[in-house]
Design a protein around this motif. Structure first.
Motif, PDB file in Angstrom:
ATOM      1  N   ILE A 194       0.831  -1.210   0.000  1.00 30.43           N
ATOM      2  CA  ILE A 194       0.000   0.000   0.000  1.00 30.43           C
ATOM      3  C   ILE A 194       0.862   1.255   0.000  1.00 30.43           C
ATOM      4  N   ALA A 197       2.300   1.711  -3.404  1.00 30.40           N
ATOM      5  CA  ALA A 197       1.298   2.186  -4.354  1.00 30.40           C
ATOM      6  C   ALA A 197       1.024   3.667  -4.177  1.00 30.40           C
ATOM      7  N   VAL A 343      -7.867   5.011  -8.842  1.00 27.51           N
ATOM      8  CA  VAL A 343      -8.075   3.623  -8.413  1.00 27.51           C
ATOM      9  C   VAL A 343      -7.424   2.661  -9.403  1.00 27.51           C
ATOM     10  N   LEU A 346      -3.653   2.692  -8.736  1.00 27.13           N
ATOM     11  CA  LEU A 346      -3.345   1.999  -7.487  1.00 27.13           C
ATOM     12  C   LEU A 346      -3.514   0.486  -7.645  1.00 27.13           C
ATOM     13  N   CYS A 347      -4.562   0.054  -8.326  1.00 26.27           N
ATOM     14  CA  CYS A 347      -4.759  -1.383  -8.574  1.00 26.27           C
ATOM     15  C   CYS A 347      -3.599  -1.957  -9.383  1.00 26.27           C
ATOM     16  N   GLY A 365     -10.151  -1.348 -12.013  1.00 25.16           N
ATOM     17  CA  GLY A 365     -10.136  -0.093 -11.270  1.00 25.16           C
ATOM     18  C   GLY A 365     -10.785   1.042 -12.032  1.00 25.16           C
ATOM     19  N   ALA A 423      -7.961  -0.216  -3.185  1.00 25.68           N
ATOM     20  CA  ALA A 423      -7.634   0.994  -3.940  1.00 25.68           C
ATOM     21  C   ALA A 423      -8.742   2.034  -3.834  1.00 25.68           C
ATOM     22  N   SER A 427      -8.150   5.758  -2.269  1.00 25.85           N
ATOM     23  CA  SER A 427      -8.420   6.977  -3.026  1.00 25.85           C
ATOM     24  C   SER A 427      -9.396   7.891  -2.303  1.00 25.85           C
TER      25      SER A 427
END
Length: 520
Positions: A194, A197, A343, A346-347, A365, A423, A427
Motif C-alpha cells: 500500500i 502504491a 483507483v 493503485l490497482c 479499477g 484501492a 483513493s
C-alpha cells in the motif's frame, strides 16, 4: 233464281259445318276433361299412398325414439341404483367404523381416567417431596449464609462477575493472540504494498459543486433570461431538463438538476446565450442542441483519454462513454473520473507487486464506478448497476465480480476484488480527497467522541486527522491490556452501525501507567 239457290246451299253448308265443328270441339273437350279427371285421380291415389308411407315411417321413427329413450332411461336408472347401493354400502361401513371408534374412545377414556388418577396421586407425592426439598435447600442456604457471612444473591452476583471477567479476559487474550499471528505474515507485506502504491501515484483533486452557478454581467440579464411572460426560462428548462433558480443572488443564476451532464449542457448553453445576446426560444433550442452534441463528443473523448492514460484497450464503446460521463459526476465533491483513474493506477501498482495481471487490475479499477454514470436513472446500488453494465458489454467474470464487490454488496471471488476494494478505500480516505459540509463534518466528529465516551473505562476521546482516526485513552485501573483489544473492536462496530462516513476510521485505544515523583 239460280244464284239465290247457290247462296242458300252455301249458307246451309256453312251452318252444317259450324254445327259439326261445335260438336267436334265439344267431344274433344269432353275427352280432355275425362283424361284430366283420370290423371287427378291417379295423383290423388299416389299422394294417398305416399302419405301412408310417410305415416308408417314416422310411426316407426317414433317407436325407435321411444325404444332408445327407454333404453337410456333404464341405463341411467341402473347406474343411479348402482351408485345408491355403493353409497349405502359406504354409509354402512362408516357407521361400523364410527361404532368401532366410539368403542375405542370409550376404552381410551377409561384408560386416561385411570392414568389421570395415578398422575394426580404422583403430583401430590411430588409436591410433598418438593416441599421437603425446598425446606432442606432453605436450611442449607441459611446455614451457608451464616457460615460465609454473605447472602445468596450477593454470592450469585460475585460468581457471575467472576466468570464474566474471566471469560472476557480469556477472549481478549485469544483475540489478541490470533490477531498477532495473522498480522505476523500479512501486515508487513500489506503495508509495504500500500505504501509503495501511494508513493508511486500522486493525483490532483478536482472539486465540483453539486449545483452550477452562471455569473451574469448585470442583474438586467435576469429579465432577458426570464423573457416575456417567462417564455425564455420555460424554453431553457424544457430543452435542458434543468431547473433555473433566479433569486436575489446578485449577478448569478443557479442551475439545479440531478443529472450532471444535463446541468453542464445547461450551463454552457446559458453562458453562450448571454455572450451572444440573442435570447429567444428558437435560439435557445439551437444552442442547447449544439452544446449537447459538443458534450457528447467531450464525454467520448474524456473516456478514451482516461483509457489511454491508464493503458487499457479494447473496452466497449458504450463503456467508454459511461467512463467519460464520470467527468461530470462527483462523490463527496471528489470528481469520479479522476477517482476512477486513481483507483486504476493503485490497482495496477498493487497487482504488479503481487505478481497478478496488471492490465486486468487497471481495467477493473477504471470501470469500478461506471454505475455512478447512470445511478440517477437506474434503481439499485451503483456497484451492482456497474457490474450489470460490464457484463452486458462483454467484460470477463473476474472484472464483473470486482465491480460488484467493491462495496461488499456481493462476496468477492478473487484477489482482484480485494485489490479494487483497497484501492477505492485508499483513493477516498486520504485527507483532502473528499469534502463534506462543515456542519455535518463537525457533527460527525462530535458523534465519534460521544460514542467512545459512552463505553465504561474511557477517560478521554479525541477525533483527529480530519475524523480519520479516533484516539481513546482508558483508565488504567478499569481496563486491562487484554480488554483494550475488545474495547477497540466494540467501538469500531458501534461506529459502523450508527454513523455514515467516507472511507474508514482508525480506532486506537491507549492504556498507560504513569509513576510521578518529585526530587526535593
Amino acid at each position: 233464281m239460280e244464284p239465290l239457290g247457290m247462296v242458300m246451299v252455301a249458307f246451309v253448308a256453312l251452318v252444317v259445318g259450324l254445327g259439326a265443328g261445335a260438336l267436334g270441339w265439344r267431344l274433344m273437350l269432353q275427352r280432355k276433361t275425362q283424361k284430366e279427371r283420370r290423371e287427378s285421380e291417379l295423383l290423388l291415389e299416389e299422394a294417398r299412398k305416399e302419405a301412408e308411407t310417410l305415416k308408417k315411417e314416422a310411426i316407426l321413427q317414433a317407436k325407435d325414439n321411444i325404444f332408445r329413450l327407454k333404453a337410456d332411461f333404464e341405463k341411467e336408472t341402473k347406474e343411479t341404483r348402482r351408485e345408491l347401493q355403493s353409497l349405502e354400502k359406504r354409509l354402512l361401513q362408516k357407521e361400523e367404523n364410527l361404532e368401532k371408534k366410539s368403542e375405542a374412545l370409550d376404552k381410551r377414556e377409561s384408560v386416561i381416567a385411570k392414568k389421570e388418577k395415578q398422575l394426580q396421586e404422583k403430583e401430590r407425592d411430588l409436591e410433598q417431596r418438593s416441599k421437603e426439598v425446598e425446606d432442606l435447600i432453605e436450611a442449607q442456604r441459611l446455614k451457608l449464609e451464616s457460615l460465609s457471612g454473605i447472602s445468596a444473591q450477593e454470592a450469585k452476583e460475585l460468581l457471575i462477575k467472576s466468570i464474566e471477567d474471566e471469560a472476557r479476559h480469556e477472549a481478549a487474550l485469544t483475540v489478541k493472540r490470533l490477531e498477532a499471528e495473522a498480522r505476523e505474515q500479512g501486515d508487513k507485506k500489506a503495508k509495504e504494498i500500500i505504501a509503495l502504491a501511494i508513493q508511486r501515484y500522486a493525483g490532483d483533486y478536482v472539486v465540483e459543486k453539486t449545483v452550477s452557478v452562471v455569473n451574469l454581467p448585470s442583474d438586467e440579464m435576469k429579465g432577458r433570461i426570464i423573457g416575456r411572460e417567462g417564455r425564455n426560462i420555460r424554453a431553457l428548462e424544457a430543452t435542458t431538463g434543468i431547473d433555473l433558480i433566479i433569486d436575489d443572488t446578485p449577478e448569478a443564476v443557479i442551475l439545479s438538476g440531478f443529472n450532471p451532464v444535463r446541468r453542464e449542457v445547461a450551463r454552457l448553453s446559458l453562458e453562450r446565450l448571454i455572450s451572444d445576446g440573442r435570447i429567444h426560444p428558437a435560439r435557445i433550442e439551437e444552442i442547447v442542441e449544439k452544446v449537447g452534441q459538443e458534450i457528447d463528443t467531450a464525454i467520448r473523448d474524456a473516456g478514451e483519454q482516461a483509457a489511454f492514460d491508464v493503458g487499457v484497450h479494447g473496452i466497449h464503446a458504450e463503456l467508454i462513454k459511461l467512463v467519460g460521463k464520470l467527468k461530470y459526476r462527483t462523490s463527496y465533491a471528489q470528481n469520479v473520473l479522476q477517482h476512477s483513474r486513481e483507483v486504476a493506477f493503485l490497482c495496477g501498482v498493487m497487482a504488479a507487486e503481487l505478481g497478478l495481471n496488471e492490465k486486468q487490475a487497471k481495467r477493473a479499477g477504471l470501470l469500478h464506478d461506471i454505475g455512478k454514470a447512470v445511478d440517477h436513472e437506474v434503481e439499485g446500488p451503483h456497484a451492482l448497476i456497474g457490474a450489470d453494465l460490464a457484463k452486458k458489454y462483454g467484460e470477463c467474470p473476474e472484472i464483473v465480480n470486482a465491480i460488484a464487490a467493491h462495496h461488499e454488496d456481493v462476496p468477492g471471488e478473487s484477489v482482484l476484488a480485494i485489490l479494487v476494494q483497497a484501492a477505492d478505500a485508499l483513493s477516498g480516505a486520504r485527507p483532502g480527497a473528499r469534502k463534506e459540509l462543515l456542519e455535518s463534518y463537525v457533527r460527525r466528529l462530535e458523534n465519534l467522541e460521544k460514542i467512545a465516551m459512552s463505553f465504561k473505562g474511557v477517560s478521554k476521546a479525541y477525533a483527529i486527522q480530519a475524523g480519520r482516526e479516533l484516539r481513546i485513552i482508558v483508565e488504567n485501573e478499569s481496563v486491562g491490556d487484554a480488554e483494550t483489544v475488545l474495547l477497540s473492536k466494540d467501538i469500531a462496530k458501534r461506529i459502523e452501525s450508527e454513523l455514515t462516513y467516507p472511507g474508514q476510521i482508525k480506532v486506537t485505544v491507549i492504556r498507560e501507567t504513569r509513576a510521578v515523583e518529585y526530587a526535593k
